[in-house]
Design a protein around this motif. Structure first.
Motif, mmCIF file in Angstrom:
data_model
loop_
_atom_site.group_PDB
_atom_site.id
_atom_site.type_symbol
_atom_site.label_atom_id
_atom_site.label_comp_id
_atom_site.label_asym_id
_atom_site.label_seq_id
_atom_site.Cartn_x
_atom_site.Cartn_y
_atom_site.Cartn_z
ATOM 1 N N ALA B 144 -2.681 -9.429 0.643
ATOM 2 C CA ALA B 144 -3.229 -9.384 -0.711
ATOM 3 C C ALA B 144 -3.156 -7.958 -1.239
ATOM 4 O O ALA B 144 -3.634 -7.024 -0.589
ATOM 5 C CB ALA B 144 -4.673 -9.869 -0.715
ATOM 6 N N ALA B 145 -2.549 -7.823 -2.440
ATOM 7 C CA ALA B 145 -2.361 -6.480 -3.015
ATOM 8 C C ALA B 145 -3.698 -5.766 -3.193
ATOM 9 O O ALA B 145 -3.791 -4.548 -2.990
ATOM 10 C CB ALA B 145 -1.637 -6.603 -4.347
ATOM 11 N N ALA B 146 -4.739 -6.523 -3.554
ATOM 12 C CA ALA B 146 -6.051 -5.896 -3.791
ATOM 13 C C ALA B 146 -6.554 -5.212 -2.520
ATOM 14 O O ALA B 146 -7.084 -4.099 -2.576
ATOM 15 C CB ALA B 146 -7.042 -6.956 -4.246
ATOM 16 N N ASP B 147 -6.367 -5.874 -1.381
ATOM 17 C CA ASP B 147 -6.799 -5.267 -0.108
ATOM 18 C C ASP B 147 -5.968 -4.021 0.210
ATOM 19 O O ASP B 147 -6.491 -3.014 0.666
ATOM 20 C CB ASP B 147 -6.668 -6.281 1.041
ATOM 21 C CG ASP B 147 -7.825 -7.268 1.048
ATOM 22 O OD1 ASP B 147 -8.854 -6.980 0.407
ATOM 23 O OD2 ASP B 147 -7.697 -8.325 1.686
ATOM 24 N N GLY B 148 -4.655 -4.117 -0.023
ATOM 25 C CA GLY B 148 -3.772 -2.988 0.246
ATOM 26 C C GLY B 148 -4.177 -1.767 -0.578
ATOM 27 O O GLY B 148 -4.230 -0.648 -0.064
ATOM 28 N N ARG B 149 -4.459 -2.013 -1.866
ATOM 29 C CA ARG B 149 -4.886 -0.910 -2.753
ATOM 30 C C ARG B 149 -6.149 -0.263 -2.206
ATOM 31 O O ARG B 149 -6.298 0.947 -2.196
ATOM 32 C CB ARG B 149 -5.209 -1.486 -4.140
ATOM 33 C CG ARG B 149 -4.008 -1.521 -5.075
ATOM 34 C CD ARG B 149 -4.475 -1.679 -6.503
ATOM 35 N NE ARG B 149 -5.242 -2.892 -6.740
ATOM 36 C CZ ARG B 149 -4.708 -4.064 -7.074
ATOM 37 N NH1 ARG B 149 -3.417 -4.184 -7.179
ATOM 38 N NH2 ARG B 149 -5.469 -5.112 -7.293
ATOM 39 N N ALA B 174 1.338 6.163 7.683
ATOM 40 C CA ALA B 174 1.961 5.024 8.379
ATOM 41 C C ALA B 174 1.858 3.767 7.519
ATOM 42 O O ALA B 174 2.805 2.981 7.427
ATOM 43 C CB ALA B 174 1.277 4.807 9.723
ATOM 44 N N PHE B 175 0.712 3.582 6.854
ATOM 45 C CA PHE B 175 0.528 2.396 6.008
ATOM 46 C C PHE B 175 1.495 2.439 4.825
ATOM 47 O O PHE B 175 2.153 1.444 4.497
ATOM 48 C CB PHE B 175 -0.927 2.322 5.516
ATOM 49 C CG PHE B 175 -1.208 1.115 4.671
ATOM 50 C CD1 PHE B 175 -1.364 -0.135 5.257
ATOM 51 C CD2 PHE B 175 -1.303 1.215 3.287
ATOM 52 C CE1 PHE B 175 -1.611 -1.262 4.471
ATOM 53 C CE2 PHE B 175 -1.550 0.100 2.503
ATOM 54 C CZ PHE B 175 -1.707 -1.140 3.105
ATOM 55 N N LEU B 176 1.576 3.624 4.195
ATOM 56 C CA LEU B 176 2.468 3.756 3.029
ATOM 57 C C LEU B 176 3.916 3.493 3.434
ATOM 58 O O LEU B 176 4.662 2.821 2.730
ATOM 59 C CB LEU B 176 2.326 5.158 2.425
ATOM 60 C CG LEU B 176 1.000 5.423 1.703
ATOM 61 C CD1 LEU B 176 0.847 6.906 1.383
ATOM 62 C CD2 LEU B 176 0.891 4.604 0.425
ATOM 63 N N ASP B 231 5.583 3.806 -6.869
ATOM 64 C CA ASP B 231 4.475 3.056 -7.474
ATOM 65 C C ASP B 231 3.904 2.134 -6.381
ATOM 66 O O ASP B 231 4.410 1.024 -6.161
ATOM 67 C CB ASP B 231 5.009 2.248 -8.665
ATOM 68 C CG ASP B 231 3.886 1.538 -9.415
ATOM 69 O OD1 ASP B 231 2.772 1.443 -8.854
ATOM 70 O OD2 ASP B 231 4.131 1.083 -10.540
ATOM 71 N N VAL B 232 2.901 2.627 -5.683
ATOM 72 C CA VAL B 232 2.343 1.903 -4.530
ATOM 73 C C VAL B 232 1.827 0.528 -4.952
ATOM 74 O O VAL B 232 2.033 -0.478 -4.257
ATOM 75 C CB VAL B 232 1.214 2.743 -3.881
ATOM 76 C CG1 VAL B 232 0.468 1.951 -2.825
ATOM 77 C CG2 VAL B 232 1.806 3.994 -3.269
ATOM 78 N N ASP B 233 1.192 0.487 -6.107
ATOM 79 C CA ASP B 233 0.626 -0.768 -6.585
ATOM 80 C C ASP B 233 1.725 -1.824 -6.792
ATOM 81 O O ASP B 233 1.570 -2.979 -6.393
ATOM 82 C CB ASP B 233 -0.115 -0.488 -7.896
ATOM 83 C CG ASP B 233 -1.144 -1.540 -8.177
ATOM 84 O OD1 ASP B 233 -1.671 -2.100 -7.200
ATOM 85 O OD2 ASP B 233 -1.406 -1.823 -9.357
ATOM 86 N N GLN B 238 4.651 -6.701 -5.026
ATOM 87 C CA GLN B 238 5.904 -7.353 -4.596
ATOM 88 C C GLN B 238 5.713 -8.026 -3.236
ATOM 89 O O GLN B 238 6.166 -9.152 -3.018
ATOM 90 C CB GLN B 238 7.007 -6.304 -4.459
ATOM 91 C CG GLN B 238 7.731 -5.988 -5.751
ATOM 92 C CD GLN B 238 8.650 -4.792 -5.561
ATOM 93 O OE1 GLN B 238 9.125 -4.523 -4.453
ATOM 94 N NE2 GLN B 238 8.875 -4.059 -6.635
ATOM 95 N N ILE B 239 5.056 -7.325 -2.325
ATOM 96 C CA ILE B 239 4.831 -7.875 -0.975
ATOM 97 C C ILE B 239 3.960 -9.119 -1.075
ATOM 98 O O ILE B 239 4.219 -10.136 -0.430
ATOM 99 C CB ILE B 239 4.177 -6.807 -0.063
ATOM 100 C CG1 ILE B 239 5.164 -5.670 0.187
ATOM 101 C CG2 ILE B 239 3.721 -7.405 1.257
ATOM 102 C CD1 ILE B 239 4.560 -4.457 0.842
ATOM 103 N N GLU B 240 2.932 -9.033 -1.916
ATOM 104 C CA GLU B 240 2.035 -10.185 -2.089
ATOM 105 C C GLU B 240 2.800 -11.405 -2.605
ATOM 106 O O GLU B 240 2.652 -12.517 -2.089
ATOM 107 C CB GLU B 240 0.926 -9.808 -3.075
ATOM 108 C CG GLU B 240 -0.068 -10.914 -3.304
ATOM 109 C CD GLU B 240 -1.055 -10.575 -4.397
ATOM 110 O OE1 GLU B 240 -2.000 -9.839 -4.109
ATOM 111 O OE2 GLU B 240 -0.875 -11.048 -5.524
ATOM 112 N N GLU B 241 3.654 -11.188 -3.604
ATOM 113 C CA GLU B 241 4.425 -12.297 -4.171
ATOM 114 C C GLU B 241 5.379 -12.893 -3.141
ATOM 115 O O GLU B 241 5.519 -14.101 -3.024
ATOM 116 C CB GLU B 241 5.221 -11.828 -5.394
ATOM 117 C CG GLU B 241 4.389 -11.676 -6.655
ATOM 118 C CD GLU B 241 3.725 -12.967 -7.098
ATOM 119 O OE1 GLU B 241 4.353 -14.030 -7.002
ATOM 120 O OE2 GLU B 241 2.542 -12.916 -7.518
#
Lengths: 118, 387
Positions: B144-149, B174-176, B231-233, B238-241
């Motif tokens: 979920a993008a929200a968690d990643g942010r 490492a996460f980025l 643009d990290v967000d 994209q990953i979420e989709e």
């Protein structure tokens, strides 16, 4: 229609409710300040995504659709041509909310019949 | 009565411990551990159970004893942590409560404890770092993008609040890098090395990131004049989709392993619930039944369609990861329940079995559903072969 949704506001754990058409057009929603358009559009997409295949499998008519998440629950109940959606938090017991929803559904059904007759 | 039995237990304890010492066996161990648990000496019980595990490695009784003792110890610790929170709330107490909740396998309670703690102690770097760790685990499950942010925000904040701990920026980098924000990760490692010049892991990561950026420029997937940070967000969205981490072999392996585990339990779920069909939906939308892919049938379309639409809805509404989706109709019920990245599902035509079906699905995703024992090839002969 909005007045019928009012009792749901006082149910513990319920964060909002709306009545919409199958196409996602909102008929009424509570609380007033919340923006429900996005929710309605997404829920309409969910209904559309399952409609055709559910019919082929004989899974009709839909009685209730529940999406449970880590932070809340979304409930959908068709009411005649309309759909009632309730957003509740994830921790509370939804028993009371469901009773309210059932009562509400009956009232909405009665009202829609009356409107059709008129 | 309680006092009497407790006194008796206290008197019995040296005897039971001696018995275990003199004649170690799973049963003498069980007697001693159970007595320690009755006396609320959970730490000693865990210690003893661990010693038993080392001696009788693989014994099911000993394994179960260790599990029970560890859980009792975690529960006692959790109760003490909650008491400490009520009496002397501090960032340490919130961290302890969260750690105990994790030990009790209640990740969501741990996240809530840290959320609450951060409201009261917003400048606790340790709490920001711990929250980032928990949310990263949740993100891995759901993407979920929200968690990643939130992971990125917490790690950045933890670093800003306490620059002396190089492990945090390293984790951030490492996460980025994992989500494809390589240039952003490179910038984080540069800043880290600015503060901790001789940090070996930081240097190693920086070198590999620099090589990766150079390779991207050479391959034309990135330009030399591109902004210093991605643009990290947008990458997270994209990953979420996509529902997967492209180019991460670890992610594909995790999904494969989970899918295989769930598939092995589908037959047992069907046998237990009498459902029409038990199946699983992989993140890419492939649907498998007991005997392999379901193919282009209505059930596969329905399950994949519901899974996709439900996940998209709850993500966009920022309700957190989807746990389950239930579709109740006059013709039957379709249940979906999330394991990690896959969803296990059931199609039922008997409303009276709904409850048992929900329990069976819960057991399946929690790994408590044992596969149906295969029948030995010689045990049953095909009809007509009996002579």
């Amino acid at each position: 229609m909005k007045e019928i949704l009012r009792p749901l506001e006082s149910v513990p754990g319920v964060q909002g409710a709306l009545v919409m058409g199958q196409d996602g057009v909102i008929v009424a929603s509570v609380p007033d300040h919340a923006d429900h358009a996005r929710t309605a559009a997404l829920l309409s997409a969910v209904l559309l995504a399952v409609e055709k295949n559910a019919e082929q499998l004989g899974l009709v008519p839909l009685q209730r659709l529940t999406l449970a998440t880590a932070r809340g629950r979304l409930l959908l109940m068709p009411v005649g041509e309309l759909v009632l959606a309730v957003l509740a938090d994830g921790t509370s017991d939804l028993g009371q909310a469901l009773q309210e929803v059932a009562g509400l559904t009956r009232r909405l059904l009665r009202q829609s019949r009356i409107e059709v007759r008129e | 009565m309680g006092f009497l039995s407790r006194s008796r237990d206290r008197l019995l304890l040296p005897l039971r411990l001696r018995r275990w010492h003199d004649a170690p066996s799973p049963s003498t161990l069980a007697d001693a551990v159970q007595l320690l648990l009755r006396l609320d000496q959970t730490a000693r019980a865990v210690e003893l159970a661990r010693a038993g595990e080392a001696r009788f490695h693989g014994d099911p009784l000993v394994r179960e004893l260790l599990r029970i003792a560890a859980r009792a110890h975690a529960e006692a610790d959790h109760a003490a942590a909650l008491r400490e929170l009520r009496e002397h709330p501090s960032d340490r107490a919130f961290l302890r409560a969260a750690r105990c909740a994790v030990l009790l396998r209640d990740g969501e309670a741990a996240v809530r404890a840290l959320d609450e703690g951060l409201k009261r102690f917003p400048h606790s770097a340790a709490m920001h770092a711990a929250q980032a760790e928990l949310l990263e685990q949740r993100w891995q499950r759901d993407l979920a993008a929200a968690d990643g942010r939130t992971v990125v925000a917490h790690l950045r904040k933890a670093w800003r609040l306490d620059g002396s701990e190089p492990g945090r920026p390293l984790r951030l980098a490492a996460f980025l890098a994992r989500i494809g924000a390589v240039r952003s990760a490179l910038q984080v490692t540069d800043n880290l090395l600015h503060l901790h010049e001789s940090h070996a892991q930081g240097r190693e990561l920086r070198d590999s990131l620099a090589q990766l950026v150079a390779a991207q420029i050479e391959a034309g997937t990135a330009g030399a004049d591109d902004p210093a940070e991605e643009d990290v967000d947008a990458l997270l969205r994209q990953i979420e989709e996509a529902g997967r981490l492209a180019g991460d072999p670890g992610d594909a392996t995790r999904v494969e392993r989970e899918s295989a585990r769930l598939r092995a339990g589908l037959e047992a779920v069907r046998a237990r619930t009498g459902c029409e069909e038990a199946f699983l939906v992989e993140p890419r939308g492939d649907v498998y039944g007991e005997h392999g892919p379901l193919g282009a049938v209505a059930l596969a379309g329905l399950a994949a369609g519901l899974a996709r639409a439900a996940q998209r809805t709850v993500r966009r509404l920022e309700l957190g990861p989807l746990l389950s989706a239930e579709m109740e109709t006059a013709g039957g019920t379709l249940l979906l329940r999330r394991a990690q990245r896959c969803l296990a599902g059931l199609l039922l035509d008997r409303p009276e079995a709904d409850r048992a079906a929900r329990e069976a699905l819960r057991d399946l995703v929690a790994g408590r559903m044992m596969p149906v024992e295969p029948i030995a090839p010689n045990a049953v002969r095909p009809v007509g072969e009996v002579r």
